[in-house]
Design a protein around this motif. Structure first.
Motif, mmCIF file in Angstrom:
data_model
loop_
_atom_site.group_PDB
_atom_site.id
_atom_site.type_symbol
_atom_site.label_atom_id
_atom_site.label_comp_id
_atom_site.label_asym_id
_atom_site.label_seq_id
_atom_site.Cartn_x
_atom_site.Cartn_y
_atom_site.Cartn_z
ATOM 1 N N HIS A 48 -26.821 47.510 5.564
ATOM 2 C CA HIS A 48 -25.631 46.661 5.639
ATOM 3 C C HIS A 48 -25.704 45.680 6.803
ATOM 4 N N LEU A 49 -26.458 46.041 7.825
ATOM 5 C CA LEU A 49 -26.641 45.092 8.937
ATOM 6 C C LEU A 49 -27.626 43.994 8.545
ATOM 7 N N TRP A 50 -28.584 44.315 7.695
ATOM 8 C CA TRP A 50 -29.485 43.268 7.199
ATOM 9 C C TRP A 50 -28.698 42.244 6.378
ATOM 10 N N LYS A 51 -27.682 42.730 5.662
ATOM 11 C CA LYS A 51 -26.855 41.796 4.895
ATOM 12 C C LYS A 51 -25.992 40.951 5.814
ATOM 13 N N GLU A 52 -25.462 41.599 6.873
ATOM 14 C CA GLU A 52 -24.659 40.843 7.845
ATOM 15 C C GLU A 52 -24.731 41.564 9.179
ATOM 16 N N ASP A 53 -25.445 40.973 10.092
ATOM 17 C CA ASP A 53 -25.637 41.571 11.410
ATOM 18 C C ASP A 53 -24.340 41.459 12.217
ATOM 19 N N GLY A 54 -24.153 42.415 13.137
ATOM 20 C CA GLY A 54 -23.000 42.330 14.023
ATOM 21 C C GLY A 54 -21.719 42.898 13.455
ATOM 22 N N LYS A 55 -21.834 43.699 12.401
ATOM 23 C CA LYS A 55 -20.640 44.360 11.864
ATOM 24 C C LYS A 55 -20.072 45.319 12.910
ATOM 25 N N SER A 56 -18.768 45.535 12.853
ATOM 26 C CA SER A 56 -18.150 46.553 13.714
ATOM 27 C C SER A 56 -18.411 47.930 13.124
ATOM 28 N N GLN A 57 -18.172 48.955 13.919
ATOM 29 C CA GLN A 57 -18.363 50.316 13.402
ATOM 30 C C GLN A 57 -17.414 50.584 12.242
ATOM 31 N N GLN A 58 -16.188 50.087 12.339
ATOM 32 C CA GLN A 58 -15.237 50.285 11.248
ATOM 33 C C GLN A 58 -15.731 49.609 9.962
ATOM 34 N N GLU A 59 -16.295 48.434 10.102
ATOM 35 C CA GLU A 59 -16.838 47.743 8.921
ATOM 36 C C GLU A 59 -18.010 48.535 8.329
ATOM 37 N N LEU A 60 -18.780 49.158 9.199
ATOM 38 C CA LEU A 60 -19.867 50.002 8.699
ATOM 39 C C LEU A 60 -19.314 51.239 7.989
ATOM 40 N N CYS A 61 -18.210 51.775 8.480
ATOM 41 C CA CYS A 61 -17.555 52.887 7.778
ATOM 42 C C CYS A 61 -17.214 52.488 6.351
ATOM 43 N N ASN A 62 -16.561 51.341 6.207
ATOM 44 C CA ASN A 62 -16.160 50.891 4.874
ATOM 45 C C ASN A 62 -17.367 50.629 3.989
ATOM 46 N N ALA A 63 -18.379 49.977 4.562
ATOM 47 C CA ALA A 63 -19.541 49.598 3.755
ATOM 48 C C ALA A 63 -20.329 50.817 3.297
ATOM 49 N N THR A 64 -20.433 51.812 4.169
ATOM 50 C CA THR A 64 -21.283 52.959 3.830
ATOM 51 C C THR A 64 -20.494 54.129 3.256
ATOM 52 N N PHE A 65 -19.162 53.991 3.232
ATOM 53 C CA PHE A 65 -18.313 55.073 2.720
ATOM 54 C C PHE A 65 -18.473 56.342 3.551
ATOM 55 N N ARG A 66 -18.519 56.135 4.865
ATOM 56 C CA ARG A 66 -18.584 57.281 5.788
ATOM 57 C C ARG A 66 -17.385 57.219 6.729
ATOM 58 N N ASP A 67 -17.051 58.342 7.346
ATOM 59 C CA ASP A 67 -15.930 58.318 8.284
ATOM 60 C C ASP A 67 -16.408 57.896 9.680
ATOM 61 N N LYS A 68 -15.442 57.734 10.580
ATOM 62 C CA LYS A 68 -15.778 57.174 11.888
ATOM 63 C C LYS A 68 -16.708 58.060 12.707
ATOM 64 N N PRO A 69 -16.457 59.360 12.758
ATOM 65 C CA PRO A 69 -17.406 60.178 13.539
ATOM 66 C C PRO A 69 -18.834 60.093 13.013
ATOM 67 N N SER A 70 -18.984 60.009 11.696
ATOM 68 C CA SER A 70 -20.342 59.912 11.134
ATOM 69 C C SER A 70 -21.030 58.640 11.604
ATOM 70 N N ILE A 71 -20.285 57.529 11.600
ATOM 71 C CA ILE A 71 -20.872 56.264 12.038
ATOM 72 C C ILE A 71 -21.150 56.281 13.535
ATOM 73 N N THR A 72 -20.240 56.854 14.306
ATOM 74 C CA THR A 72 -20.489 56.976 15.747
ATOM 75 C C THR A 72 -21.839 57.637 15.996
ATOM 76 N N ARG A 73 -22.069 58.755 15.281
ATOM 77 C CA ARG A 73 -23.312 59.490 15.546
ATOM 78 C C ARG A 73 -24.537 58.817 14.946
ATOM 79 N N LEU A 74 -24.377 58.172 13.794
ATOM 80 C CA LEU A 74 -25.513 57.428 13.247
ATOM 81 C C LEU A 74 -25.898 56.286 14.182
ATOM 82 N N VAL A 75 -24.903 55.590 14.713
ATOM 83 C CA VAL A 75 -25.201 54.499 15.640
ATOM 84 C C VAL A 75 -25.819 55.055 16.926
ATOM 85 N N ASP A 76 -25.316 56.208 17.395
ATOM 86 C CA ASP A 76 -25.950 56.877 18.547
ATOM 87 C C ASP A 76 -27.452 57.050 18.306
#
Lengths: 146, 146
Positions: A48-76
């Motif tokens: 999803h970042l290749w499609k649009e770089d600089g997304k917020s974590q919340q936008e990544l949640c929506n795009a990947t259908f994951r919750d916020k803690p999951s994205i926090t740890r994936l980004v970690d």
DNA sequence: TTTATATAGTTGTTTAACTAACTATATGCC
DNA sequence: GGCATATAGTTAGTTAAACAACTATATAAA
């Protein structure tokens, strides 16, 4: 009787997603065989970042259908792998924007190639029009439940 | 050009299984709302035991498309919940046969009802013949990759 | 302006998946 | 019988998902 009625005993595969599990496992094996130290979940964020770089974590949640803690740890973990950087937004200091590194940019072509390869193996012998029906049905399911 | 060729950019949902994730989440919420202390993964093991009680752990691996450590731990947790019992096979002492308890037998009707309900919500508005196509395609994908 | 509410992200806990390494039992071959 | 090999299951370590509780910042209302 509604036209979507299910016969009992046919529900299992739909619920457990064996097909997508099989696809994800096959793709992971290809990543491993290629010496890529990358999980499918991490790849899905990069996708999803290749499609649009600089997304917020919340936008990544929506795009990947994951919750916020999951994205926090994936980004970690992606940060540890030096594949992304968190950059605090100046206009809204609650927001982190996530940016790809050079290293991550280089992975796009190779991994997308492996993903296409996997899907071609998965769909071997399935006519295009049936794939289209299947995709449309899965989209409706997602829209009905999300 | 093979008839299964994919256009780039359309691969994501197929790989990540957003539809089955959405179904599983909805069903889990129904379990929770009904006060059932049971995960979807645990339920998927019970599902196969309701079809045939006394399966070995290896048979549960095949039926649920999980590996051996996953089944070991799911059975561990199901035992803690008093839903199954491990019984060592007498003819082959490597094998554990897994048997449902009374408690688990009682869960079948209720949970299968919730699963059907979930699928009806998921497939609302999808004609039966398209569901059939979708199921058939997913089955081929599974067979191609498993 | 201060107070309530909503939004963005993090942390802790439990369950599960995947890999690799391990134990125990069974089978097949010499 | 004895040895190699295969099969069934367990254990350990890392990554990820779901949920609840939390902090920090922004917005809206009184």
């Amino acid at each position: 009787m509604p036209n979507n009625q299910f016969k009992k005993g046919e529900l299992y595969s739909f619920i457990t997603g064996k097909a997508s599990t099989a696809i994800a496992r096959r793709l992971q094996k290809k990543f491993n065989a290629a010496g890529l130290n990358l999980t499918i979940e991490q790849w899905s964020v990069l996708y999803h970042l290749w499609k649009e770089d600089g997304k917020s974590q919340q936008e990544l949640c929506n795009a990947t259908f994951r919750d916020k803690p999951s994205i926090t740890r994936l980004v970690d973990n992606l940060e540890k792998l030096q594949l992304v950087k968190r950059v605090a937004s100046e206009s809204d200091r609650r927001i982190n924007r996530i940016y790809l590194t050079r290293l991550a940019q280089k992975l796009q072509e190779q991994t997308m190639g492996l993903a296409e390869e996997t899907l071609n193996e998965a769909l071997d012998g399935v006519p295009v029009e049936r794939i289209d029906v299947c995709k449309a049905v899965l989209q409706i399911v997602y829209d009905n439940l999300k």
